[in-house]
Enzyme design. Structure first.
Site, mmCIF file in Angstrom:
data_model
loop_
_atom_site.group_PDB
_atom_site.id
_atom_site.type_symbol
_atom_site.label_atom_id
_atom_site.label_comp_id
_atom_site.label_asym_id
_atom_site.label_seq_id
_atom_site.Cartn_x
_atom_site.Cartn_y
_atom_site.Cartn_z
ATOM 1 N N CYS A 1 44.436 30.324 47.592
ATOM 2 C CA CYS A 1 45.783 30.102 46.411
ATOM 3 C C CYS A 1 44.335 29.399 45.262
ATOM 4 C CB CYS A 1 46.936 29.804 46.364
ATOM 5 S SG CYS A 1 47.092 27.889 47.649
ATOM 6 N N ASP B 1 31.712 39.634 19.121
ATOM 7 C CA ASP B 1 30.097 40.458 18.367
ATOM 8 C C ASP B 1 29.909 41.018 17.738
ATOM 9 O OD1 ASP B 1 27.735 39.880 19.478
ATOM 10 O OD2 ASP B 1 27.266 42.011 20.525
#
Lengths: 740, 43
Positions: A26, A445
């Site tokens: 984790c 973009d």
């Protein structure tokens, strides 16, 4: 070993080193390793849970790699020097997935009979409870070992996570059942266990073997699914390095060519690049002229003309003529290697995301253990029997470990990703959905995202007295013999207009200038138009002039076209509360023209940015406290996609961009980006709801367990209800409707 | 390491007081306990 000297920053003289880490379960593990490494003298380290890498700057005078590996291993994880970038580094992740799968299969195979025997009294043959014990033992001990191991490690750090909760629950359930079988009547042959609604106060020999095995199986299933999703995250660097040329034709002093591995090139070597080949490494053109597709670095769709003296970048593609290039940078110094470092730095520098479930468990576990201790104390005083008092205390521990927790995230992701896939949205990592709180800014973009990324003819301007169709016919006849993107656009336009393309003779490509040929007995020359030949309004476009027998017949404007859906999609993004910003490596004129067409404010246009500039833009916005999504498709967007809180890649884009992103849009349409944002918000909402209800049912049952009023039926019902609820709550995502 | 030991010690203390407090409560409120019943059917 990837040890490179860092640029001199003035204060710390450091060496840079990456360590490949294994054993993290984790984000808390990542933080723990980071803390441990940073305590070493002269070490600055960041640990990335997703890529399982530690990025370390250290002082070689005070410490070394062995000491750092030792430090990581001292807290129970494994560390090693990583394989070189581009090598097959998949093995540890694959091994982890295979390991989870094995444990899952064992827990299903052994756990299912235990569950059936425990729940259905008629199946309980003489001695069934001992068979169930034997079947449940490998599940509780071996299949659940990763949870026990992680819980033990957490204990060493005085911390608790989901693993602790599962481990405590399984040990309590199995340990109690073992005790009951050995020391109470529960172990007597012929004893059966019926499910009764009557509170079982005083019952010291109920068996919980099915709880132990079912919980392990469910949570392992969730982990297995997540591990498979996570494995894909490390692919960006491999895809990026795969772009480099493998071999190079080095020019020998006697003029002959020698094929060598591109990695063996040295600065000063002269090598040949033929049309269509990738340039092996960064260098300067010595001989030849050509157009080079630089979209890898700039994202710009128009090829750049190069001539002797021009600098070229490794891994870009030589579109036309033969070039002789002198290598100026090799290996780790090339632009491609720098880009790889940018992507890796963006991935490594990302703050580790602590899983929601772990954050909840960190508080929940100590509270539950405290309640169990109180329950034990209370009933010990009341009954004067330790064995009897243990029963409700163990029940508290068992009921607190919610099976449904194992389902909360995976089911939501399974349904969310499935629905997304139908709508053309591929969600990669579960962690990202949990961390993407409220995206408020979206960087777009230009090339390939807002525009098609493909050149097409905007207009044909014929000179006075000339027929535009005839002009296009002559131009297409010449361009049909060329591979240049502009030529292909002209031919496509002619085909779309139904013009028959004539045959051209004596075709000559003048690299970097244009092409000429003889068509129907007339000499046709096509080349870049002079400024005074360009029609008004074509500043942001590429204009080619068509000359026939040395007379200017007209011009053809060619540009990257905006996708028809982009403007409406950007409006939808705004309606979702996002601020769209256009980001491009292209020039100002093209950028503002496109922004105007799709309705982006001039203030929100950033033009002329290189890959590192795109990352800086993302970082700047993040530093302003914004949560940033980035949509891109090119190699030059990869690092920015990795840096963004939510990276969205166009599926038509490069593998590198897809690998570096969190979401991939199969449709090359910005509407899908708006859908993706909505879907990820919805999925996160469902995960949160699932976690709440997974805990809620069990939390509600804790007071019953403490007051010794919890019958096994209620306990089973709580587990079943919360599981059913979590699954049906996740299924609501199937009704997600894209485009609304 | 000291911090970890301290946290564990504090947690142990919390556990002990929860246990002790609940024990005291159990003793104070203790009355007739019903005879244990269970849901296992004996042979």
């Amino acid at each position: 070993m990837s040890t490179t000297a860092l640029p001199d920053t003035g204060d710390v003289a450091g060496e840079h080193l990456d360590l490949a880490l294994t054993g993290m379960t984790c984000a808390a593990c990542a933080m723990r390793i980071e803390k441990k490494l940073n305590r070493l003298d002269g070490v600055t380290a960041t640990v990335n849970y997703a890529t399982e890498r530690a990025n370390i700057t250290y002082n070689p005078a005070t410490t070394d790699a062995d000491a750092m590996i030792g430090a990581v291993e001292s807290i129970g994880y494994k560390a090693a020097l990583p394989a070189p970038i581009g090598a097959d580094t998949d093995d540890p992740a694959l091994a982890r997935i295979a390991d989870l799968r094995r444990r899952l299969l064992v827990s299903i195979a052994f756990g299912t009979p235990v569950l059936l025997l425990s729940m259905i009294a008629p199946l309980q043959f003489r001695g069934w409870q001992w068979v169930a014990l034997v079947l449940a033992a490998p599940v509780a001990a071996w299949a659940a070992y990763p949870f026990h191991h992680a819980a033990w490690r957490n204990l060493g750090q005085a911390e608790a996570s989901m693993d602790t909760l599962v481990s405590v629950g399984v040990i309590a359930a199995f340990g109690w059942s073992l005790y009951a079988l050995c020391f109470t009547q529960a172990g007597d042959l012929g004893t059966t266990m019926s499910m009764s609604l009557i509170p079982t106060r005083g019952d010291t020999h109920h068996l919980y073997l099915e709880v132990a095995s079912t919980t392990v199986a469910l949570i392992l299933a969730g982990r297995w699914f997540e591990a498979r999703a996570k494995r894909r995250a490390g692919g960006a660097l491999r895809a990026l390095m795969a772009l480099g040329a493998n071999t190079a034709s080095v020019l020998q002093p006697d003029g002959s060519e020698l094929e060598v591995e591109a990695s063996t090139l040295r600065v000063g070597d002269r090598f040949v690049v033929r049309p269509g080949e990738r340039i092996a490494t960064d260098g300067v053109v010595e001989v030849g002229a050509s157009a080079v597709d630089m979209s890898l670095v700039t994202g710009e769709s128009v090829p750049v003309e190069v001539a002797p003296g021009s600098a070229v970048t490794g891994a870009t593609i030589n579109a036309q003529g033969r070039l002789v290039v002198r290598a100026t940078r090799v290996g780790a110094d090339t632009a491609l290697a720098q880009m790889a470092r940018l992507v890796e730095a963006a991935q490594t520098g990302k703050a580790p995301v602590q899983r929601l479930a772990d954050r909840v468990a960190g508080v929940f576990v100590p509270v539950v253990i405290t309640l169990a201790a109180a329950t034990l104390g209370f009933w010990l005083a009341r009954t004067d029997s330790f064995a009897e008092a243990m029963s409700p205390a163990v029940a508290v521990l068992i009921i607190a470990c919610p099976c449904a927790l194992g389902l909360a995230t995976p089911t939501a992701l399974l349904v969310g990703t499935g629905r997304g896939a139908q709508a053309g949205i591929l969600i990669k990592g579960p962690e990202i959905l949990e961390s993407t709180r409220q995206v408020d800014t979206i960087l777009l973009d230009k090339t390939g995202t807002i525009t098609t990324g493909q050149m097409s003819v905007g207009a044909v301007h014929a000179a006075a007295g000339i027929d535009a169709t005839e002009l296009l016919q002559f131009a297409a006849a010449v361009e049909a013999a060329s591979e240049h993107p502009i030529a292909r656009a002209v031919v496509r336009e002619a085909q779309q207009q139904g013009i028959a393309i004539a045959t051209a003779d004596e075709f000559v490509a003048h690299a970097g200038v244009g092409a000429s040929a003889v068509v129907s007995g007339r000499r046709v020359h096509i080349g870049r138009a002079a400024t005074d030949e360009c029609p008004p309004g074509s500043e942001a476009m590429t204009v080619v002039a068509v000359r026939i027998d040395d007379t200017l017949w007209g011009t053809i404007t060619v540009a990257d076209t905006v996708k028809p859906t982009s403007a409406a999609a950007i409006q939808r993004l705004r309606e979702l509360g996002l601020r769209p910003i256009l980001l491009t490596g292209d020039n100002e004129l093209t950028a503002t023209a496109v922004a105007h067409e799709v309705g982006i404010q001039p203030a929100d246009v950033v033009w002329g940015v290189l890959p590192e500039g795109k990352v800086q833009q993302v970082q700047r916005l993040q530093a302003e406290g914004r949560v940033v999504a980035m949509v891109g498709d090119g190699v030059n967007d990869a690092a920015a996609l990795a840096q963004a809180d939510l990276g969205i890649a166009m599926g038509t884009g490069t593998d590198v961009a897809i690998e570096a992103s969190d979401l991939t849009l199969v449709r090359a349409d910005l509407h899908a980006a708006a859908d993706a944002i909505r879907l990820s918000r919805r999925t996160l909402g469902v995960i949160k709801g699932n976690l709440f209800w997974a805990f809620a049912y069990n939390v509600a049952a804790i007071p019953l367990a403490m007051s010794w009023s919890l019958s096994p039926v209620v306990a089973s019902a709580a587990m079943a209800f919360s599981s059913v609820f979590v699954v049906s709550n996740s299924l609501r995502l199937r009704r997600f409707n894209p485009g609304t | 390491m000291h911090r970890v030991a301290l946290r564990l010690a504090v947690f142990a203390l919390v556990l002990a007081s929860a246990f002790g407090g609940a024990y005291a409560l159990g003793s104070a409120t203790g009355g007739d306990d019903p005879a244990p019943v269970h849901d296992m059917d004996m042979p």
